[in-house]
Structures are given as structure tokens and as C-alpha cells.
Enzyme design. Sequence first.
Site, short mmCIF file in Angstrom:
data_model
loop_
_atom_site.label_atom_id
_atom_site.label_comp_id
_atom_site.label_asym_id
_atom_site.label_seq_id
_atom_site.Cartn_x
_atom_site.Cartn_y
_atom_site.Cartn_z
N ASP A 19 -17.67 6.53 -24.71
CA ASP A 19 -18.67 6.91 -25.49
C ASP A 19 -18.79 6.08 -26.76
OD1 ASP A 19 -20.51 9.01 -26.49
OD2 ASP A 19 -19.17 10.55 -25.53
N ASP B 277 -24.15 7.50 -27.44
CA ASP B 277 -24.16 8.87 -28.40
C ASP B 277 -25.50 8.71 -29.36
OD1 ASP B 277 -23.09 11.46 -29.02
OD2 ASP B 277 -23.27 10.43 -30.99
N GLU C 52 -27.99 8.39 -24.51
CA GLU C 52 -28.35 10.04 -24.99
C GLU C 52 -29.56 9.56 -25.98
OE1 GLU C 52 -26.46 14.08 -27.20
OE2 GLU C 52 -26.30 12.10 -28.16
N HIS D 60 -21.05 18.59 -22.21
CA HIS D 60 -20.14 19.18 -23.43
C HIS D 60 -20.99 19.91 -24.64
CE1 HIS D 60 -21.35 15.35 -24.95
NE2 HIS D 60 -20.64 15.68 -26.12
N ASP D 61 -22.39 19.60 -24.57
CA ASP D 61 -22.87 20.21 -25.85
C ASP D 61 -23.58 21.67 -25.48
OD1 ASP D 61 -22.34 18.39 -27.42
OD2 ASP D 61 -24.08 16.86 -26.96
O1 TEU Z 1 -25.20 14.93 -29.52
C1 TEU Z 1 -26.11 14.62 -30.28
C2 TEU Z 1 -27.09 15.64 -30.48
O2 TEU Z 1 -28.34 15.83 -30.78
C3 TEU Z 1 -26.70 16.97 -30.92
O3 TEU Z 1 -27.02 17.68 -32.08
C4 TEU Z 1 -26.77 18.13 -29.58
O4 TEU Z 1 -28.26 18.49 -29.77
C5 TEU Z 1 -26.13 19.50 -30.05
O5 TEU Z 1 -24.69 19.12 -29.82
C6 TEU Z 1 -26.42 20.46 -29.47
O6 TEU Z 1 -25.69 21.79 -29.81
C7 TEU Z 1 -24.07 13.93 -29.45
C8 TEU Z 1 -22.88 14.32 -28.71
O7 TEU Z 1 -23.02 14.88 -27.55
C9 TEU Z 1 -22.36 15.58 -29.58
O8 TEU Z 1 -21.19 16.16 -28.96
C10 TEU Z 1 -21.79 15.21 -31.02
O9 TEU Z 1 -21.60 16.18 -31.71
C11 TEU Z 1 -23.32 14.52 -31.70
O10 TEU Z 1 -23.59 13.51 -30.95
C12 TEU Z 1 -22.82 13.81 -32.79
O11 TEU Z 1 -21.87 12.58 -32.56
#
Ligand code: TEU
Length: 561
Positions: free
Chosen positions: A98, A200, A257, A329-330
Site C-alpha cells: 500500500d 492510497d 484509490e 477495509h474502509d
Molecule cells: O482512504 C481514503 C479516503 O478518502 C477515506 O477518507 C475514506 O473515504 C474513508 O475511510 C471512509 O470512511 C484511504 C485508506 O483507504 C484509509 O484506510 C485511510 O484511513 C486513508 O486513506 C488515509 O490514509
Amino acid sequence: MKRQWWQEKVAYQIYPKSFYDSNGDGIGDLQGIIQKLDYLKELGVDILWLCPIFNSPQADQGYDISDYYNIHPDFGNMTDMEELIAEAKKRDMYILMDLVVNHCSDEHEWFQKAIADPDGEYGQYFYIEEVSDGKIPSNWRSYFGGSVWEKLPGHDNKYYMHLFHKKQPDLNWENPKVRSEVQRIVNWWLEKGLGGFRVDAITNIKKALPYKDYPADRADGLCVIQKMLVDAGGPGAFLHELKEKTFKPYHAFTVGEAFDVPEQEMPNFVGDDGYFSTIFNFSTVAIGKSGKGWYDRQAVQPEQYIQALFDAQEGMNKIGFVANIVENHDEPRGASHYLPKGECTEKGKKLLGLLSFMIRGIPFIYQGQEIGMENTTFESLAEIDDIVTYDEYEVARQAGLSEAEALRAVSHYSRDNTRTPMHWEDTENAGFTSGKPWLKVNPNYPRINVSQQRADQNSVFHFYKALIALRKSPEYKETIVFGDFVPNRQVPKDVMAFYRVSDQQKLLVLANFKSAAETIDLPQKLIKVLLNNDPEQSIEEQNGKIHLSGYQAVVLEVDRN
Ligand code: TEU
Ligand code: CA
């Protein structure tokens, strides 16, 4: 479209902390992943994306990196990582790391040096602004709540910018030194034999400068960051340079992403010479979201889900591949979130899997999705270890929800729903650890786990195996991977229907996204049923029609004419 080594592969996302714990400390680790490679091979996946395992104070579960060249001791060490890459290679599998370079950790030495001397070289690595009248440079709200501006420790009138948490200061990509540091990191890892990267939060690296305020959209006087990102005009030049100097010479597979990429920009992002191999399709993830916060998020309707998938496919046939997901995971577990209440069944889970595999693109499975893992219930905030959930809870409270209501509202959307430990066995802690798991195990593990599903030929697990096998079968690969996506809108409401068409074949995919049965007109002669998620209802053509049970989803080969 140019043919690439990764196009016919299947990817799998690992959340290392929750995958498998090899040493009983309650935290999943690299040796745990190595021990489960044969399981992943049995499933049939090829590309493994690991969420961050670098050195990090773990303010955001590793998305705050303090050293890009070292492994966090909880996960193992560099020898373990090299072993994982080698063991994967032996099995024709590829490891993605990542790449988190919109920001680093405030504990990274770059930021520490910037604090020590904000006017020196490392001050230029970040966005640091001097404030004379106490007024911060802009009213942008961080993704994780509050202003993006935070006082630089030890400097009363200097502030630094963080689009995410205050422990994640944004790197200044306008500075060529920052860009070359990033290139060095990427190439250093690619030299180790990585297959590539998941990149990311990458559309955040370009900021709209000079700073300015936008109309406030909540009582806090701040505005969503997207307003600024639209004005910034996109990170194209930075990404082109990154690709040319790193990914391209290594033929790396990269998945960005990238939220909100405008349609006309898609060729630049994922075309033959795009910045990335592919980017995630988040059209389904966006459904029901509210500017007010999670507490105001709306339940997903099947027709919205179907429309979101159609939207994402539009125009892509001749451009490139999107990366298709059910969950990550989000997000909450897809089965709990996208299937209507009370319909979170094996059949429904298989339907979601079938759609994500049969639309055009490269499928990503999130760990546990292949056995149909579901959301859990959080009884208190103490059971949650996620800064976003904490923030959304506060937002809900400020909007007037009671403690219990706020907890219920954020519990369903908590990122920790997908971060609970993987279910391997019907034994204590789901066989994830012999110690105390870092995050609670979903109590439904005796019903949903790998060993039970392996033994049941009709399980979600075996269905995913069949989906992967079909995508890779010599007979249908060309059509499923490269064939055009053609919507079929002549079907009843809440049925998703589309064709995948190549010179050789025509496949018809039908998914009945509701509990009531349906009769569907079959415009072409049925040749063969390739997949069916309902072991109790076989598919037969009767006078040009077929019947689908509730939540039945099928892949049919039909006559080309
Ligand atoms: O997520 C990017 C992101 O835009 C997040 O705000 C997402 O919309 C949010 O997690 C939804 O609840 C990435 C990663 O996938 C995330 O796990 C990280 O926390 C984030 O970047 C910061 O690096
Ligand atoms: Ca461990």
C-alpha cells in the site's frame, strides 16, 4: 487495448492485522500470511494487496507511515517480507504493498526535521504556513473531522496542513525533492520483487493554491475537501511523472484509490498508457452517503446498486479496466450493507460476488468476503479502534442524537466491521489467534468460517472458487476478461441484466435483486448454464422465458445471434 500480464488475474485484499496471527500476540502478521498462501492459492487468487505494514505509530492503522523502508515489528521484519514475496512467487502470485504518499506520519523524520527548522529544507516537504492574525489559511474540513490546519508543535504562529488526521501531515508534491523521495521508495520496493502497489488517497496530492475559503456546509464553518480538489484540477502531471519513473519500467500492476475522477479523465488514468493499471470503482460505495455525516446515511436500494454498476461500466469497453469490489477495509461488509434488511443470505452474498466478477474489470475480493463474513455489532465505542468512527460519533452527537442513537448510527458504517479478525475455524477466536485478538471477533464465527465452508460444496467459498475458475477457464476467459459489456435494460425492476460479448461468444448475466421470483424473456436461445447461485432452482428455458427465484443470479451462454 494493449494486453497486460495482470488483466486476467484475480486480486485479494489482505488486512494483515486481522488475517492470521502466527505467534499468539493477537495481531495478524507476515508469517501468518505465508502460512495461508496455500489457502489463497486453493481459492484461486493471484494478486495480494497488503494494507500498510510499514513502521508506523498506528494512529490510522498504519496509514500513517514513519519509515517507508522498514516493517512494523508487530508484522515481522524485512526477512519475513522477502520470504513472503518469494513464497508468493513460487505459487505464481504477486504481492502489492500500500503506497501511502499523500501524507506520512508526524513521527516521520521528515516532519520531525520540519518542526526543528520550518524554514529549512524539510519545511518545504510539507504545507506549512505562517499565520499573523490568528486566521488559518483556509476553511477546509479534514476527512477525519475538524480543520485541516494544525499548529506546528513549538511554533505559535505556524500551521501545517493535514487532509486526514493531524498525525498525517500532507506531503508537498509541488516540491520536486518530495517527488523524487517517493520515486526512490517505490523503486526500492519494486527492486525487491513486488508486483506493484495499491496507491492510497492519490487524488488528494494536488492542492488548489493559493489557499482560499469556500462556503461553509456545516455549523462548524468548514467545507468539504472535495470543493478544493475540484478547483485543484487534478494530479495528472505528478502521476504521469511517477508512472514514467517507477511503475512503467518495472511493468508493475498498480491500482489507484482515486475518488471522483471525471469521465473525460478516465483514459489518462487507466488507458493503455494511463497513470495506473486500474482504479477502484467506488460508484456503489457512494450510494446513500450524506454531507451531514454517517448518521444521515441512507440505506441502499437494489435499483441504485444496479444503476451504479451500469454507470461505472459506461464508456469503459474501449478505455481500460476498473477494479471491482464489494467491500474494503474502509466500508461495512457488502452483504450487510447492500442486501436489504433480512436478506443477508448465502444466495444474496453469491449474487453480489457474481456481479462483481461478471462486470468488466479486474475483481478484488476483500478477506472474508469469500466466506460471506458480515458486519458485527459494537456494544460500545470501546470495542472500536478507528479514528473515523470516533469522529462520526461526535458528529452524530453534535447533530442531537443520544449516545445510544449515535452508537447505533455509526456502528453499521464503522470501518471496523470489515477489520474484525478473519474466521478460519469454529474454535476459540475463530482460529485467528491463540492469544487475545486486538479487535473483537464477530460472534457469528461458529456459523461462518473457512473450515465449515470448505466442507460444504454449496458454500459461498465454493461459489467464489467457481467464479474464479470460470474467469480463468480457457473456454470463457476471452469473453469474461476482454469482452464488451452491454447492458440489457429490457428486464423487470430490480433485475440486473447485461451481456458480455466477444467475437466467439455471448454471455447473459441475470441477477434478481429482490425476494420475489421473476420471469425473464430470453431474447436468444439458451446454450448453457455456466453458473447458478441457487442449488435448489435449475434454469430451464420454456417458450423463450426463464424463471428466477428471489436473489437468484446466473451466468448463461446464449446464441450469438
Ligand atoms: O482512504 C481514503 C479516503 O478518502 C477515506 O477518507 C475514506 O473515504 C474513508 O475511510 C471512509 O470512511 C484511504 C485508506 O483507504 C484509509 O484506510 C485511510 O484511513 C486513508 O486513506 C488515509 O490514509
Ligand atoms: Ca502476531
